[in-house]
Design an enzyme around this catalytic site. Structure first.
Site, mmCIF file in Angstrom:
data_model
loop_
_atom_site.group_PDB
_atom_site.id
_atom_site.type_symbol
_atom_site.label_atom_id
_atom_site.label_comp_id
_atom_site.label_asym_id
_atom_site.label_seq_id
_atom_site.Cartn_x
_atom_site.Cartn_y
_atom_site.Cartn_z
ATOM 1 N N ARG A 159 0.868 -1.191 0.000
ATOM 2 C CA ARG A 159 0.000 0.000 0.000
ATOM 3 C C ARG A 159 0.894 1.227 0.000
ATOM 4 O O ARG A 159 1.774 1.358 0.835
ATOM 5 C CB ARG A 159 -0.912 -0.011 1.241
ATOM 6 C CG ARG A 159 -1.808 1.232 1.386
ATOM 7 C CD ARG A 159 -2.824 1.322 0.266
ATOM 8 N NE ARG A 159 -3.859 2.308 0.536
ATOM 9 C CZ ARG A 159 -3.766 3.618 0.304
ATOM 10 N NH1 ARG A 159 -2.627 4.105 -0.177
ATOM 11 N NH2 ARG A 159 -4.759 4.418 0.554
ATOM 12 N N GLU A 208 -11.477 4.464 -5.916
ATOM 13 C CA GLU A 208 -11.733 3.035 -5.725
ATOM 14 C C GLU A 208 -12.243 2.387 -7.008
ATOM 15 O O GLU A 208 -13.120 2.922 -7.681
ATOM 16 C CB GLU A 208 -12.774 2.830 -4.613
ATOM 17 C CG GLU A 208 -12.310 3.273 -3.231
ATOM 18 C CD GLU A 208 -11.228 2.379 -2.657
ATOM 19 O OE1 GLU A 208 -11.143 1.206 -3.087
ATOM 20 O OE2 GLU A 208 -10.482 2.853 -1.793
ATOM 21 N N ARG A 265 -1.383 -4.892 4.912
ATOM 22 C CA ARG A 265 -0.583 -4.589 3.727
ATOM 23 C C ARG A 265 0.693 -3.840 4.130
ATOM 24 O O ARG A 265 0.673 -3.002 5.028
ATOM 25 C CB ARG A 265 -1.391 -3.742 2.738
ATOM 26 C CG ARG A 265 -2.644 -4.432 2.235
ATOM 27 C CD ARG A 265 -3.498 -3.510 1.391
ATOM 28 N NE ARG A 265 -3.992 -2.372 2.163
ATOM 29 C CZ ARG A 265 -4.878 -1.481 1.706
ATOM 30 N NH1 ARG A 265 -5.347 -1.605 0.461
ATOM 31 N NH2 ARG A 265 -5.275 -0.489 2.458
#
Length: 228
Positions: free
Chosen positions: A57, A65, A106
């Site tokens: 990330r 998104e 992440r």
């Protein structure tokens, strides 16, 4: 002919300058030795999956998104995904921040191409992401903000269609998020922005709870009006 010798102060300044240059060269050399990591999959504009199976990330940015179950893709989501994919297709080098992982497990990182392009900033320069302030990894926030403002000034990507009069919104200086005024009423701690544009330009990002789809929101024109 008189010969001038440098004084102690000049020698000290020169020594410091040389030390800084040496440190920069060593840092660059060290970074150049970090391995190139293969990329398996790019789901959006701020995330990637390495061939090792690790999710990465990007620190300091957020992108529109892509489509998920029960939610359509946000504007510019596919362009952001394609731009990210193009940048990292030959592999990446990673620079880690102070925080190792996000709440989803992440790995958090600053991402570079093999050629040295800073991908986090490049996504901002193209207007396909916005800055996301999250402590403690804020050391490069000013650099990322400069890239975002450049894109905003040029009307790149998502900034081309953003109504500069849309607002007002209320900002939380601690979290650096902006909210609908009815969700975060003006108080001594709040920072009132006349427009969404102004909030973004100051480094604030939209609240994910009250503004999950900020690009499609019809903003009130005057303070006190609710969204139509």
């Amino acid at each position: 002919m008189a010969v001038c010798f440098p004084g102690k102060k000049q020698i000290l300044v020169l020594a410091v300058a040389l030390a800084l240059v040496a440190a920069a060269v060593m840092c660059q050399a060290s970074f150049g030795r970090t391995p190139i990591l293969g990329v398996r999959f790019v789901p959006d504009g701020d995330t990637l999956l390495l061939k090792s199976g690790d999710w990465i990330r990007y620190i300091g940015i957020d992108a529109p998104e892509t489509a998920k179950k029960n939610s359509p893709a946000q504007p510019f989501a596919q362009k952001a995904r394609s731009a990210n994919q193009k940048l990292v297709q030959k592999g990446v080098r990673l620079e880690y921040g102070q925080q190792t992982e996000d709440r989803h497990g992440r790995t958090l990182a600053y991402v570079y191409t093999d050629e040295g392009i800073f991908v986090n900033a490049q996504m901002l320069r193209q207007g396909l992401a916005w800055c996301l302030f999250i402590a403690p990894d804020t050391g490069r926030f000013d650099e990322l903000m400069a890239a975002q403002r450049r894109a905003m000034d040029k009307g790149q990507g998502i900034w081309a269609g953003l109504d500069k009069s849309a607002g007002p919104v209320s900002g939380n200086p601690r979290s650096m998020r902006f909210h609908l005024t009815e969700h975060y009423p003006a108080n001594k701690n709040a920072r009132l922005f006349n427009s969404v544009w102004d909030a973004f330009y100051a480094g604030y990002a939209p609240c994910a709870n009250c503004l999950p789809d900020w690009q499609r929101t019809k903003w009130p024109k005057k303070q006190g009006e609710g969204p139509s």
